[in-house]
Design an enzyme around this catalytic site. Structure first.
Site, short mmCIF file in Angstrom:
data_model
loop_
_atom_site.label_atom_id
_atom_site.label_comp_id
_atom_site.label_asym_id
_atom_site.label_seq_id
_atom_site.Cartn_x
_atom_site.Cartn_y
_atom_site.Cartn_z
N THR A 169 26.50 56.27 -4.59
CA THR A 169 27.89 56.40 -5.03
C THR A 169 28.79 56.88 -3.90
O THR A 169 28.32 57.59 -2.99
CB THR A 169 27.95 57.41 -6.19
OG1 THR A 169 29.30 57.76 -6.44
CG2 THR A 169 27.19 58.70 -5.89
N ASP A 170 30.06 56.54 -4.00
CA ASP A 170 31.02 57.03 -2.99
C ASP A 170 31.22 58.54 -3.10
O ASP A 170 31.77 59.16 -2.19
CB ASP A 170 32.36 56.29 -3.10
CG ASP A 170 33.06 56.47 -4.45
OD1 ASP A 170 32.49 57.10 -5.37
OD2 ASP A 170 34.19 55.97 -4.58
N TYR A 228 26.14 66.57 -9.56
CA TYR A 228 25.78 65.14 -9.61
C TYR A 228 25.77 64.54 -8.21
O TYR A 228 24.78 63.95 -7.77
CB TYR A 228 26.76 64.36 -10.50
CG TYR A 228 26.74 62.86 -10.27
CD1 TYR A 228 25.64 62.09 -10.64
CD2 TYR A 228 27.81 62.22 -9.64
CE1 TYR A 228 25.61 60.71 -10.40
CE2 TYR A 228 27.80 60.85 -9.40
CZ TYR A 228 26.69 60.10 -9.78
OH TYR A 228 26.66 58.75 -9.54
P1 NAD Z 1 24.06 55.07 -16.87
O1 NAD Z 1 24.07 56.52 -17.14
O2 NAD Z 1 24.84 54.14 -17.71
O3 NAD Z 1 22.55 54.53 -16.88
C1 NAD Z 1 21.48 55.24 -16.33
C2 NAD Z 1 20.18 54.63 -16.86
O4 NAD Z 1 19.09 55.30 -16.24
C3 NAD Z 1 20.00 54.76 -18.37
O5 NAD Z 1 19.55 53.54 -18.92
C4 NAD Z 1 18.94 55.84 -18.50
O6 NAD Z 1 18.15 55.71 -19.68
C5 NAD Z 1 18.12 55.60 -17.24
N1 NAD Z 1 17.39 56.80 -16.82
C6 NAD Z 1 17.88 58.07 -16.70
N2 NAD Z 1 16.90 58.90 -16.29
C7 NAD Z 1 15.77 58.13 -16.13
C8 NAD Z 1 14.46 58.42 -15.71
N3 NAD Z 1 14.08 59.66 -15.38
N4 NAD Z 1 13.56 57.42 -15.65
C9 NAD Z 1 13.93 56.15 -16.02
N5 NAD Z 1 15.17 55.83 -16.44
C10 NAD Z 1 16.08 56.81 -16.49
O7 NAD Z 1 24.48 54.94 -15.34
P2 NAD Z 1 25.33 53.81 -14.60
O8 NAD Z 1 26.76 54.15 -14.68
O9 NAD Z 1 24.84 52.48 -15.01
O10 NAD Z 1 24.87 54.09 -13.08
C11 NAD Z 1 23.72 53.46 -12.55
C12 NAD Z 1 23.53 53.92 -11.11
O11 NAD Z 1 24.69 53.59 -10.35
C13 NAD Z 1 23.36 55.43 -10.96
O12 NAD Z 1 22.40 55.66 -9.95
C14 NAD Z 1 24.72 55.92 -10.51
O13 NAD Z 1 24.60 57.09 -9.72
C15 NAD Z 1 25.21 54.74 -9.69
N6 NAD Z 1 26.68 54.54 -9.63
C16 NAD Z 1 27.41 54.51 -10.78
C17 NAD Z 1 28.78 54.25 -10.68
C18 NAD Z 1 29.65 54.18 -11.92
O14 NAD Z 1 30.88 54.08 -11.78
N7 NAD Z 1 29.11 54.18 -13.12
C19 NAD Z 1 29.37 54.05 -9.43
C20 NAD Z 1 28.59 54.12 -8.29
C21 NAD Z 1 27.22 54.34 -8.41
O1 DAU Z 2 32.91 57.07 -7.91
C1 DAU Z 2 31.72 56.66 -8.49
C2 DAU Z 2 31.37 57.55 -9.66
O2 DAU Z 2 32.29 57.22 -10.71
C3 DAU Z 2 29.93 57.39 -10.14
O3 DAU Z 2 29.06 57.82 -9.14
C4 DAU Z 2 29.69 58.19 -11.43
O4 DAU Z 2 28.39 57.93 -11.92
C5 DAU Z 2 30.71 57.75 -12.46
O5 DAU Z 2 30.54 58.53 -13.62
C6 DAU Z 2 32.13 57.91 -11.92
O6 DAU Z 2 32.45 59.32 -11.73
P1 DAU Z 2 33.87 59.95 -12.15
O7 DAU Z 2 33.68 61.38 -12.37
O8 DAU Z 2 34.93 59.51 -11.20
O9 DAU Z 2 34.10 59.13 -13.54
P2 DAU Z 2 34.68 59.61 -14.94
O10 DAU Z 2 34.88 58.37 -15.75
O11 DAU Z 2 33.91 60.73 -15.53
O12 DAU Z 2 36.12 60.19 -14.56
C7 DAU Z 2 37.10 59.38 -13.93
C8 DAU Z 2 38.33 60.23 -13.69
O13 DAU Z 2 38.92 60.55 -14.97
C9 DAU Z 2 38.05 61.57 -13.05
O14 DAU Z 2 39.14 61.92 -12.18
C10 DAU Z 2 37.99 62.56 -14.21
C11 DAU Z 2 38.97 61.96 -15.19
N1 DAU Z 2 38.64 62.16 -16.61
C12 DAU Z 2 37.41 61.82 -17.07
C13 DAU Z 2 37.05 61.99 -18.37
C14 DAU Z 2 35.68 61.62 -18.87
C15 DAU Z 2 39.61 62.66 -17.48
O15 DAU Z 2 40.76 62.96 -17.07
N2 DAU Z 2 39.27 62.83 -18.81
C16 DAU Z 2 38.03 62.52 -19.29
O16 DAU Z 2 37.76 62.72 -20.50
#
Ligand code: NAD
Ligand code: DAU
Length: 339
Positions: A126-127, A151
């Site tokens: 992640t960034d 995290y």
């Molecule tokens: P998510 O929380 O939706 O999914 C995570 C998945 O991992 C789930 O299916 C969960 O059951 C599984 N998991 C958790 N612990 C586990 C374990 N111990 N063994 C096996 N499976 C397990 O997450 P996401 O948003 O899809 O993110 C996926 C990856 O991408 C993560 O590594 C996250 O750090 C990275 N990432 C997410 C974002 C974002 O914006 N969501 C951005 C950049 C990077």
């Molecule tokens: O940048 C990549 C990351 O983006 C990933 O690595 C993480 O897994 C993913 O969860 C996401 O992290 P953020 O913390 O940026 O995402 P989130 O959706 O939780 O929040 C986005 C922005 O919105 C952040 O500035 C916090 C704000 N926020 C979030 C929630 C859930 C609110 O203001 N209210 C809320 O209820």
């Protein structure tokens, strides 16, 4: 035929990646390992679960014996590690599961993959490992690592383990770091699906602090194309950053969501700020454009509209995952009850 081990394939990005791989490459087969935490939903892949090229194995990436067994059970070429605890707010409440899955789980996967002699390992990062930006500037692959939340600290530790396995053992690992994803199948605790879900129920939208924090939004399928490009064409030991070139303040995004849903701005509630809240993320994608030929294809307005439409058509999906009812689906398919 290429066989991928995908971990965390029942989560948001992993499920989109599995589907995209099977749709794009007839010669790819996938073993999906997922623990099915609160964020993992087998239903996310209901449409492909009978594809003979797909197999699901429920288990924990921290369990070495289980992972060795999975790697022995198929001729796995590559491992793509999505499995993680992914929500910043939860890591502030309790960092324990983040240390376990994100760091120990990565170490287990690295050791097992090295023993199995796989040809490529991709760490989905992640960034947020770069910390925060001020009003100006962009993260590049050379930006120093400076994580600010439990995290992001756990993701950084995992990235450093991956780096060390390349340098120490010549292990063929690539790391990708991406900005905020949005799209279908995202658990409704993250900003976009949570706010859509609350607005549809005429419930308050909790904006942290003033709502002037900035995130760069990328459609999940653009991210998945980037992971695919890095998996196939990235250089071992290297890092590749992906971003959507769509920066928005949280409040601007909230206005867009409410306008698109035809809901009033009076639903907005400014609540206490997130502890240690990173101010801004933004990515310089020069490297992946030049070296992988990748650019985001989805413009934000179109992507947001299609995402809203998906949540409108799948209201029951959000309700089932929020209330834990997706567990019934697992029981029906696998005959076992999830704890
Ligand atoms: P998510 O929380 O939706 O999914 C995570 C998945 O991992 C789930 O299916 C969960 O059951 C599984 N998991 C958790 N612990 C586990 C374990 N111990 N063994 C096996 N499976 C397990 O997450 P996401 O948003 O899809 O993110 C996926 C990856 O991408 C993560 O590594 C996250 O750090 C990275 N990432 C997410 C974002 C974002 O914006 N969501 C951005 C950049 C990077
Ligand atoms: O940048 C990549 C990351 O983006 C990933 O690595 C993480 O897994 C993913 O969860 C996401 O992290 P953020 O913390 O940026 O995402 P989130 O959706 O939780 O929040 C986005 C922005 O919105 C952040 O500035 C916090 C704000 N926020 C979030 C929630 C859930 C609110 O203001 N209210 C809320 O209820």
């Amino acid at each position: 035929m290429k066989t991928l081990l995908v971990t965390g394939g029942c989560g948001f990005i992993g499920s989109n990646f599995v589907r995209q791989q099977l749709q794009t490459y007839p010669d790819v087969s996938i073993v999906n390992v997922d623990k099915l935490t609160y964020a993992g939903n087998l239903e996310n892949l209901a449409d492909i679960e009978n594809d003979p090229r797909y197999r699901f194995e429920r288990g924990d990436i921290c369990d070495r014996e289980f992972i060795d067994g999975v790697l022995d059970s198929a001729a796995i070429d590559s491992v793509v590690n999505f499995a993680a605890e992914s929500h910043v707010d939860r890591s502030i409440l309790d960092s324990g599961p983040f240390i376990q899955t994100n760091i120990v789980g990565t170490q287990v996967l690295l050791d097992a993959s090295r023993k199995a002699n796989i040809s490529r390992y991709l760490q989905v990062s992640t960034d947020e490992v770069y910390g925060t930006l001020g009003e100006d500037g962009y993260f590049t692959e050379d930006t120093p690592l400076a994580p600010n939340s439990p995290y992001s600290a756990s993701k950084t530790a995992a990235d450093l383990l991956v780096r060390s396995y390349f340098h120490t053992y010549g292990f063929p690992a690539v790391t990708t770091r991406c900005s905020n994803n949005y799209g279908p199948y995202q658990f409704p605790e993250k900003l976009i699906p949570l706010f859509i879900s609350n607005a549809l129920k005429d419930e308050a939208l909790p904006v942290y602090g003033k709502g002037n924090n900035v995130r760069d939004w990328i459609h999940v399928l653009d991210h998945c194309r980037g992971i695919d490009a890095a998996l196939r064409n990235g250089e071992p030991g290297e890092v590749y950053n992906f971003g959507g070139n769509s920066e928005l303040q949280n409040l601007e995004l909230t206005f867009k969501l409410l306008d698109a849903l035809g809901k009033p701005r009076t639903l907005i509630r400014h609540v206490e700020d997130r502890a240690g809240h990173d101010f801004r993320y933004a990515i310089d994608t020069t490297r992946v454009e030049h070296e992988l030929g990748w650019k985001p294809q989805m413009d934000f307005e179109t992507g947001l509209r299609s995402t809203i439409d998906w949540y409108l058509s799948n209201k029951d999906w959000a309700e089932r995952i929020q209330s834990g009812q997706y567990r019934d689906y697992y029981e029906t398919q696998y005959g076992k009850r999830l704890a």
